[in-house]
Structure formats: structure tokens, C-alpha cells
Design a protein around this motif. Structure first.
Motif, PDB file in Angstrom:
ATOM      1  N   VAL A 231      -4.757  -3.755  -5.760  1.00 18.76           N
ATOM      2  CA  VAL A 231      -4.245  -4.691  -4.764  1.00 18.76           C
ATOM      3  C   VAL A 231      -2.837  -5.147  -5.143  1.00 18.76           C
ATOM      4  N   MET A 232      -2.590  -5.377  -6.438  1.00 21.01           N
ATOM      5  CA  MET A 232      -1.250  -5.786  -6.886  1.00 21.01           C
ATOM      6  C   MET A 232      -0.209  -4.718  -6.582  1.00 21.01           C
ATOM      7  N   ARG A 233      -0.552  -3.468  -6.851  1.00 18.35           N
ATOM      8  CA  ARG A 233       0.402  -2.379  -6.565  1.00 18.35           C
ATOM      9  C   ARG A 233       0.635  -2.250  -5.062  1.00 18.35           C
ATOM     10  N   THR A 234      -0.408  -2.456  -4.283  1.00 24.55           N
ATOM     11  CA  THR A 234      -0.251  -2.449  -2.825  1.00 24.55           C
ATOM     12  C   THR A 234       0.671  -3.574  -2.388  1.00 24.55           C
ATOM     13  N   ASP A 235       0.512  -4.732  -3.002  1.00 23.78           N
ATOM     14  CA  ASP A 235       1.366  -5.877  -2.706  1.00 23.78           C
ATOM     15  C   ASP A 235       2.824  -5.555  -3.016  1.00 23.78           C
ATOM     16  N   GLU A 236       3.068  -4.953  -4.180  1.00 25.43           N
ATOM     17  CA  GLU A 236       4.436  -4.607  -4.561  1.00 25.43           C
ATOM     18  C   GLU A 236       5.058  -3.619  -3.572  1.00 25.43           C
ATOM     19  N   TYR A 237       4.243  -2.687  -3.079  1.00 24.26           N
ATOM     20  CA  TYR A 237       4.768  -1.687  -2.134  1.00 24.26           C
ATOM     21  C   TYR A 237       5.055  -2.303  -0.769  1.00 24.26           C
ATOM     22  N   LEU A 238       4.108  -3.093  -0.272  1.00 25.98           N
ATOM     23  CA  LEU A 238       4.247  -3.643   1.074  1.00 25.98           C
ATOM     24  C   LEU A 238       5.263  -4.778   1.150  1.00 25.98           C
TER      25      LEU A 238
END
Length: 264
Positions: free
Chosen positions: A248-255
């Protein structure tokens, strides 16, 4: 002057060490303190060695994998159902005053009721199969995510919306291109909180009524005072939860890569 130079030197040393390495150092220190406490007799907990041996034993006979997959399946189903319904409802609450007035009182009502308190009712009304377990996980993830989404929409800077209106953007364009991206950090924080609630809920549900899962295995081990097995389940839950949180953190960084973020 000397103090300033020393501070700069320390900061540069910290910056030169990769973030992942700090995590490894923290892990090693934690294991070392655990081993020291058990070696000195300051704790009745099992030592790291016996837990490691038990991990290999349960992994070898397939029991650890079977229990982990059972709990993971329940968490994923309940969590995905919860957030898939929570996000659109949260957007409706934040965007339309009527929807907020109709739905928010019910959201706040159920928020003060712990999902764990719903477990006995869910078992009585839905049976003892997978349905009540998934339902309470769904409820935990839903309540965390819907509030976070609603807060994200209501906290969008009005300057962005007004600027888009001045440029002639329609409500749909403003919602899609301004409100949704600006709300994404709040939504993903809600996802992270929802994941934690989902794992806590599934373990409690498996303690009450289950034939498989990490919570079920802890209950069985507790009957025989098998502390290493209890620790194995705790470690498995922690590792799975950490991996899901990092996704979820990596998704947050991407989005949210467009967003300026402070670093320290």
C-alpha cells in the motif's frame, strides 16, 4: 562551531546508510534484546532459537502455509470488499451534502462499536463458516476507509476547485481530475488502517470459530501451552501484515508522486 560540525557529520553518516539497512539493524537489535531477556531468565517467553526451529517444523509439514493462506484469503476478501464499497460512499459523502446528512450518522454510529463486538452476533446470524469471518473483516476495513475517503474529499483545497471552475471545467472533470487525486493520500492512509483492523479482526474471529488459520492455530497451541507455536503464528501475522502495508505504501508513492513531500 564544534557542535555544528559534529551535527553535520552525524547527519551525513545517517544519510549514507540506506533506509533498508536501518530496518535490518533494527530487526537484529530486537532479536538480540529478545535473546538476551530469555537468556538472563528475565522473561518466560520462548527463546528465538526454539521459535525458529518451530517455524521450520511447521513449514516442513505444510501446516504454516495452510494456516497463513487461510487467514490471508479471509483478510483479502473482506478488505477488498470493504474498500471497494467504502471509497464510492466516501466520495458521495464528501461531494454531496445530502448524502453526507443521510449516511454519516450511521457511519459514526457503527464506528463506535468495535468490529470484535459484532463477532458473536455474526456467528449467531450467519453461521460458523467463512461468511461471518469475512463480514467482520469487511466491516472493519469499510469503516476505516469510508471515513478516510470522506475526510480526503472535504480537505481538498478549494483553490484548486475554484481555479478549475474559472477555466471552465465541469463538475465531472473537477471531480475526476482534482478531487480524486487530491484525496488519494487520505484514501491510502485509510487502507493502511483498514489492513491493521482486518488482521486484528480475523485473528479474533478465528479464535472463536474456525478450523484453520493463524488465529485458530494460536488457540490450539494455547490449550497445550505451546508458546513457540503461538509465536510462530504471531510472526506470520506480522510478516504478512508488514508486506501488505508496504504494498500500500508503494502504491501511495506511485499515485501521489505529483505531491511535494517533506523528508527528514
Amino acid at each position: 562551531m564544534t557542535a555544528k560540525v559534529s551535527t553535520k557529520s552525524n547527519d551525513s553518516l545517517v544519510d549514507r546508510i540506506p533506509h533498508a539497512l536501518w530496518g535490518v539493524i533494527s530487526f537484529v537489535l530486537g532479536i538480540g534484546l529478545w535473546w538476551l531477556a530469555t537468556s538472563l531468565g528475565a522473561s518466560t517467553l520462548p527463546d528465538p532459537g526454539s521459535v525458529a526451529v518451530r517455524i521450520f517444523e511447521l513449514a516442513a509439514n505444510g501446516q504454516l502455509l495452510s494456516d497463513a493462506l487461510a487467514s490471508l484469503r479471509r483478510v483479502l476478501i473482506g478488505f477488498l470488499l470493504g474498500v471497494s464499497i467504502a471509497v464510492p460512499i466516501g466520495f458521495l459523502m464528501g461531494w454531496y451534502r445530502l448524502a453526507r446528512s443521510l449516511v454519516e450518522p450511521w457511519i459514526q454510529f457503527f464506528r463506535v462499536i468495535p468490529p470484535l463486538a459484532i463477532i458473536p452476533l455474526a456467528i449467531v446470524t450467519l453461521g460458523i463458516d467463512e461468511t461471518p469471518k469475512v463480514f467482520v473483516i469487511f466491516l472493519a476495513a469499510f469503516l476505516s476507509s469510508v471515513v478516510a475517503t470522506y475526510q480526503g474529499v472535504t480537505n481538498v483545497d478549494r483553490t484548486y476547485i475554484n481555479a478549475a471552475r474559472v477555466l471552465g471545467a465541469s463538475d465531472w472533470v473537477i471531480f475526476r481530475s482534482v478531487v480524486v487525486p487530491a484525496s488519494m493520500p487520505f484514501i491510502l492512509v485509510g487502507f493502511r488502517i483498514g489492513l491493521g483492523s482486518a488482521w486484528a479482526t480475523v485473528v479474533a474471529a478465528e479464535l472463536i470459530a474456525a478450523q484453520s488459520g493463524l488465529g485458530f492455530r494460536m488457540q490450539q497451541a494455547q490449550l497445550y501451552y505451546d508458546l513457540p507455536t503461538i509465536f510462530v503464528s504471531l510472526v506470520a501475522i506480522g510478516v504478512l501484515g508488514l508486506l501488505m502495508d508496504r504494498i500500500v505504501m508503494r502504491t501511495d508513492e506511485y499515485l501521489t508522486r505529483w505531491q511535494e513531500k517533506g523528508t527528514s
